[in-house]
Design a protein around this motif. Structure first.
Motif, PDB file in Angstrom:
ATOM      1  N   ARG A 102      14.108  60.448  84.691  1.00 51.79           N
ATOM      2  CA  ARG A 102      13.224  60.444  83.529  1.00 51.79           C
ATOM      3  C   ARG A 102      11.934  59.692  83.855  1.00 51.79           C
ATOM      4  NH1 ARG A 102      18.519  59.238  81.685  1.00 51.79           N
ATOM      5  NH2 ARG A 102      19.394  60.869  80.332  1.00 51.79           N
ATOM      6  N   GLY A 103      10.798  60.243  83.488  1.00 51.28           N
ATOM      7  CA  GLY A 103       9.525  59.582  83.739  1.00 51.28           C
ATOM      8  C   GLY A 103       8.372  60.507  83.451  1.00 51.28           C
ATOM      9  N   SER A 104       7.184  60.164  83.929  1.00 54.90           N
ATOM     10  CA  SER A 104       6.031  61.051  83.799  1.00 54.90           C
ATOM     11  C   SER A 104       6.153  62.158  84.844  1.00 54.90           C
ATOM     12  CB  SER A 104       4.727  60.283  84.002  1.00 54.90           C
ATOM     13  OG  SER A 104       4.623  59.845  85.351  1.00 54.90           O
ATOM     14  N   ILE A 105       5.408  63.242  84.647  1.00 57.27           N
ATOM     15  CA  ILE A 105       5.434  64.323  85.633  1.00 57.27           C
ATOM     16  C   ILE A 105       5.001  63.798  86.999  1.00 57.27           C
ATOM     17  CG2 ILE A 105       4.392  66.528  86.288  1.00 57.27           C
ATOM     18  CD1 ILE A 105       4.300  67.297  83.366  1.00 57.27           C
ATOM     19  N   GLN A 106       4.023  62.899  87.018  1.00 57.37           N
ATOM     20  CA  GLN A 106       3.564  62.342  88.287  1.00 57.37           C
ATOM     21  C   GLN A 106       4.655  61.531  88.970  1.00 57.37           C
ATOM     22  OE1 GLN A 106       0.527  62.909  89.940  1.00 57.37           O
ATOM     23  NE2 GLN A 106       1.807  62.011  91.548  1.00 57.37           N
ATOM     24  N   ALA A 133      21.239  69.962  79.309  1.00 56.07           N
ATOM     25  CA  ALA A 133      20.202  69.055  79.791  1.00 56.07           C
ATOM     26  C   ALA A 133      19.372  68.500  78.641  1.00 56.07           C
ATOM     27  CB  ALA A 133      19.299  69.785  80.780  1.00 56.07           C
ATOM     28  N   LEU A 134      19.044  69.352  77.685  1.00 57.76           N
ATOM     29  CA  LEU A 134      18.167  68.946  76.586  1.00 57.76           C
ATOM     30  C   LEU A 134      18.742  67.791  75.773  1.00 57.76           C
ATOM     31  CD1 LEU A 134      15.655  69.451  74.787  1.00 57.76           C
ATOM     32  CD2 LEU A 134      17.061  71.097  73.503  1.00 57.76           C
ATOM     33  N   ILE A 135      20.025  67.879  75.419  1.00 58.57           N
ATOM     34  CA  ILE A 135      20.579  66.875  74.511  1.00 58.57           C
ATOM     35  C   ILE A 135      20.733  65.500  75.173  1.00 58.57           C
ATOM     36  CG2 ILE A 135      21.752  68.577  73.057  1.00 58.57           C
ATOM     37  CD1 ILE A 135      24.368  67.886  74.505  1.00 58.57           C
ATOM     38  N   ALA A 136      20.711  65.467  76.509  1.00 63.73           N
ATOM     39  CA  ALA A 136      20.817  64.184  77.213  1.00 63.73           C
ATOM     40  C   ALA A 136      19.474  63.723  77.780  1.00 63.73           C
ATOM     41  CB  ALA A 136      21.836  64.292  78.344  1.00 63.73           C
ATOM     42  N   SER A 137      18.432  64.517  77.583  1.00 62.38           N
ATOM     43  CA  SER A 137      17.138  64.222  78.208  1.00 62.38           C
ATOM     44  C   SER A 137      16.453  63.000  77.615  1.00 62.38           C
ATOM     45  CB  SER A 137      16.211  65.431  78.085  1.00 62.38           C
ATOM     46  OG  SER A 137      15.837  65.649  76.721  1.00 62.38           O
ATOM     47  N   ASP A 159       0.524  62.473  83.086  1.00 65.83           N
ATOM     48  CA  ASP A 159       1.195  61.465  82.257  1.00 65.83           C
ATOM     49  C   ASP A 159       2.206  62.052  81.271  1.00 65.83           C
ATOM     50  OD1 ASP A 159      -0.249  59.443  83.473  1.00 65.83           O
ATOM     51  OD2 ASP A 159      -1.883  59.528  82.011  1.00 65.83           O
ATOM     52  N   ARG A 160       2.305  63.372  81.206  1.00 63.50           N
ATOM     53  CA  ARG A 160       3.250  64.011  80.263  1.00 63.50           C
ATOM     54  C   ARG A 160       4.674  63.634  80.665  1.00 63.50           C
ATOM     55  NH1 ARG A 160       3.479  69.313  77.335  1.00 63.50           N
ATOM     56  NH2 ARG A 160       1.257  69.603  77.752  1.00 63.50           N
ATOM     57  N   SER A 161       5.486  63.218  79.695  1.00 63.74           N
ATOM     58  CA  SER A 161       6.881  62.846  79.976  1.00 63.74           C
ATOM     59  C   SER A 161       7.721  64.069  80.323  1.00 63.74           C
ATOM     60  CB  SER A 161       7.489  62.125  78.772  1.00 63.74           C
ATOM     61  OG  SER A 161       6.857  60.888  78.554  1.00 63.74           O
ATOM     62  N   ALA A 162       8.653  63.883  81.237  1.00 64.63           N
ATOM     63  CA  ALA A 162       9.527  64.974  81.645  1.00 64.63           C
ATOM     64  C   ALA A 162      10.833  64.407  82.197  1.00 64.63           C
ATOM     65  CB  ALA A 162       8.846  65.845  82.700  1.00 64.63           C
ATOM     66  N   VAL A 163      11.815  65.273  82.335  1.00 58.00           N
ATOM     67  CA  VAL A 163      13.127  64.868  82.856  1.00 58.00           C
ATOM     68  C   VAL A 163      13.611  65.929  83.836  1.00 58.00           C
ATOM     69  CG1 VAL A 163      15.489  64.208  82.287  1.00 58.00           C
ATOM     70  CG2 VAL A 163      13.654  63.756  80.648  1.00 58.00           C
ATOM     71  N   LEU A 164      14.052  65.492  85.008  1.00 59.47           N
ATOM     72  CA  LEU A 164      14.708  66.375  85.961  1.00 59.47           C
ATOM     73  C   LEU A 164      16.205  66.194  85.801  1.00 59.47           C
ATOM     74  CD1 LEU A 164      12.624  65.842  89.235  1.00 59.47           C
ATOM     75  CD2 LEU A 164      12.343  67.609  87.488  1.00 59.47           C
ATOM     76  N   CYS A 165      16.906  67.278  85.561  1.00 64.13           N
ATOM     77  CA  CYS A 165      18.362  67.234  85.356  1.00 64.13           C
ATOM     78  C   CYS A 165      18.995  68.015  86.507  1.00 64.13           C
ATOM     79  CB  CYS A 165      18.728  67.858  84.017  1.00 64.13           C
ATOM     80  SG  CYS A 165      17.688  67.282  82.644  1.00 64.13           S
ATOM     81  N   ARG A 166      19.730  67.309  87.342  1.00 59.93           N
ATOM     82  CA  ARG A 166      20.217  67.883  88.592  1.00 59.93           C
ATOM     83  C   ARG A 166      21.739  67.933  88.635  1.00 59.93           C
ATOM     84  NH1 ARG A 166      21.570  66.436  93.994  1.00 59.93           N
ATOM     85  NH2 ARG A 166      21.922  64.276  93.375  1.00 59.93           N
ATOM     86  N   GLU A 167      22.286  69.046  89.134  1.00 58.71           N
ATOM     87  CA  GLU A 167      23.724  69.182  89.361  1.00 58.71           C
ATOM     88  C   GLU A 167      24.540  68.856  88.106  1.00 58.71           C
ATOM     89  OE1 GLU A 167      25.201  69.858  93.142  1.00 58.71           O
ATOM     90  OE2 GLU A 167      23.702  71.017  92.053  1.00 58.71           O
ATOM     91  N   LEU A 168      24.142  69.436  86.985  1.00 59.16           N
ATOM     92  CA  LEU A 168      24.805  69.151  85.711  1.00 59.16           C
ATOM     93  C   LEU A 168      26.299  69.436  85.763  1.00 59.16           C
ATOM     94  CD1 LEU A 168      22.087  70.553  83.288  1.00 59.16           C
ATOM     95  CD2 LEU A 168      22.739  68.148  83.570  1.00 59.16           C
ATOM     96  N   THR A 169      27.080  68.528  85.231  1.00 56.17           N
ATOM     97  CA  THR A 169      28.546  68.533  85.109  1.00 56.17           C
ATOM     98  C   THR A 169      29.263  68.351  86.443  1.00 56.17           C
ATOM     99  OG1 THR A 169      29.090  70.911  85.332  1.00 56.17           O
ATOM    100  CG2 THR A 169      28.312  70.155  83.164  1.00 56.17           C
ATOM    101  N   LYS A 170      28.514  68.253  87.551  1.00 56.91           N
ATOM    102  CA  LYS A 170      29.137  68.108  88.864  1.00 56.91           C
ATOM    103  C   LYS A 170      29.193  66.638  89.281  1.00 56.91           C
ATOM    104  CE  LYS A 170      27.303  72.628  90.237  1.00 56.91           C
ATOM    105  NZ  LYS A 170      26.444  73.362  91.190  1.00 56.91           N
ATOM    106  N   LYS A 171      29.792  66.388  90.418  1.00 52.39           N
ATOM    107  CA  LYS A 171      30.008  65.020  90.905  1.00 52.39           C
ATOM    108  C   LYS A 171      28.700  64.251  91.065  1.00 52.39           C
ATOM    109  CE  LYS A 171      32.103  62.472  94.772  1.00 52.39           C
ATOM    110  NZ  LYS A 171      32.851  62.594  96.057  1.00 52.39           N
ATOM    111  N   PHE A 172      27.644  64.934  91.493  1.00 49.75           N
ATOM    112  CA  PHE A 172      26.370  64.249  91.752  1.00 49.75           C
ATOM    113  C   PHE A 172      25.351  64.492  90.637  1.00 49.75           C
ATOM    114  CE2 PHE A 172      28.297  64.916  95.964  1.00 49.75           C
ATOM    115  CZ  PHE A 172      28.367  63.587  96.387  1.00 49.75           C
ATOM    116  N   GLU A 173      25.836  64.672  89.415  1.00 50.05           N
ATOM    117  CA  GLU A 173      24.940  64.841  88.272  1.00 50.05           C
ATOM    118  C   GLU A 173      23.945  63.686  88.210  1.00 50.05           C
ATOM    119  OE1 GLU A 173      26.313  66.169  84.191  1.00 50.05           O
ATOM    120  OE2 GLU A 173      25.974  64.032  83.809  1.00 50.05           O
TER     121      GLU A 173
END
Length: 293
Positions: A209-213, A130-134, A191-205
């Motif tokens: 990306r955006g702010s926490i809000q 997740a980190l390297i693609a965030s 306003d802190r930037s963050a990324v949600l990474c869901r279902e990594l390596t699966k069909k619905f990966e």
């Protein structure tokens, strides 16, 4: 000091192999991992039913033994004894690297104490994937894993992380994601930037990306499915706690800790320690028995 030569020929004990398994896509299994699982005497699995699907896919016939958080005390001595008798054992978790969010670490510690070789294999890891693609800074980073499920304790954990400049990596279950993002918004800042990474390596990966809000708004408006890795930007302008202390009164600081779920006496004790004051003086100030300092 202890020196481990992993593949020395004069070893009398067996070898504990830490074998990573795919986090979703079976094609991410390495050739070496398959070979080791075929060659060892037994596989210690976090979930034998889940691992059996992997073994069937790669025609691996090695027998399994269950090894999870609920039987650790029983299994660790048993597995160590088998290793001392010369058996080679592979330890696997449900997905990803052993010892990360599974009981493998206890077995590793026991083997190290007995001078039994522990050999790690490289492979899939959800946090680094997740980190390297965030799109957030990949180094330095701070891996935390799962936050505490209790709201008050989770808030305390996040408060300790709020000033870290490193990119933060968390794991979170779908049913707890919204609450965790709510706490992150309140403590890290909306306003802190963050990324949600869901279902990594699966069909619905999916990467959000955006702010926490913005991510919290998404979690509020959408059905949440799948396991998540949450990557949070480090604090670009960390505060020095010692410099911030004079700006907050003793009473306000105690009240602030209590609002996070801390018991009054524990909060008073913490403030006294932070300020180098006597506990009874902080108690008196908080309860208006004397003037604030």
């Amino acid at each position: 000091m202890q020196s481990q030569k992993s593949f020395a020929k004069n070893q009398t004990s067996g070898i504990l192999y830490l074998v990573p398994t795919p986090i979703g896509n079976l094609g991410d299994m390495t050739f070496r991992s398959v070979e080791i699982l075929k060659e060892v005497d037994i596989i210690a699995s976090e979930d034998t039913r889940n691992t059996q699907k992997l073994l069937n896919h790669f025609d691996i016939e090695t027998k399994q033994i269950s090894f999870h958080e609920y039987n650790t005390r029983q299994r660790v001595p048993e597995l160590v004894e088998r290793l001392r008798n010369g058996e080679n054992i592979a330890q696997v978790s449900d997905a990803g690297m052993p010892s990360i969010s599974d009981p493998g670490h206890d077995l590793v510690v026991a083997c190290v104490k007995q001078a039994i070789s522990v050999v790690p294999l490289p492979g899939a890891n959800a946090g680094l994937t997740a980190l390297i693609a965030s799109g957030l800074s990949p180094q330095p980073f701070y891996f935390f894993g799962f936050l505490n499920r209790k709201p008050a304790e989770q808030k305390r954990q996040l408060e300790k992380l709020a000033n870290k400049e490193e990119t933060l990596i968390f794991y979170e279950a779908p049913h707890r994601l919204k609450k965790t993002l709510t706490n992150m918004s309140a403590i890290f800042g909306a306003d802190r930037s963050a990324v949600l990474c869901r279902e990594l390596t699966k069909k619905f990966e999916e990467f959000l990306r955006g702010s926490i809000q913005e991510l919290l708004d998404w979690a509020t408006d959408n059905e949440i499915r799948g396991e998540f890795v949450v990557i949070v930007e480090g604090n670009a302008h960390p505060e020095n706690p010692e410099e911030a202390l004079p700006e907050m009164s003793v009473e306000d600081q105690v009240t602030n800790l209590i609002s996070t779920g801390e018991k009054p006496n524990d909060a008073i004790k913490q403030v006294a320690k932070l300020r180098g004051l006597k506990k009874q003086d902080v108690y008196a100030t908080y309860h208006h028995l004397r003037d604030s300092k």
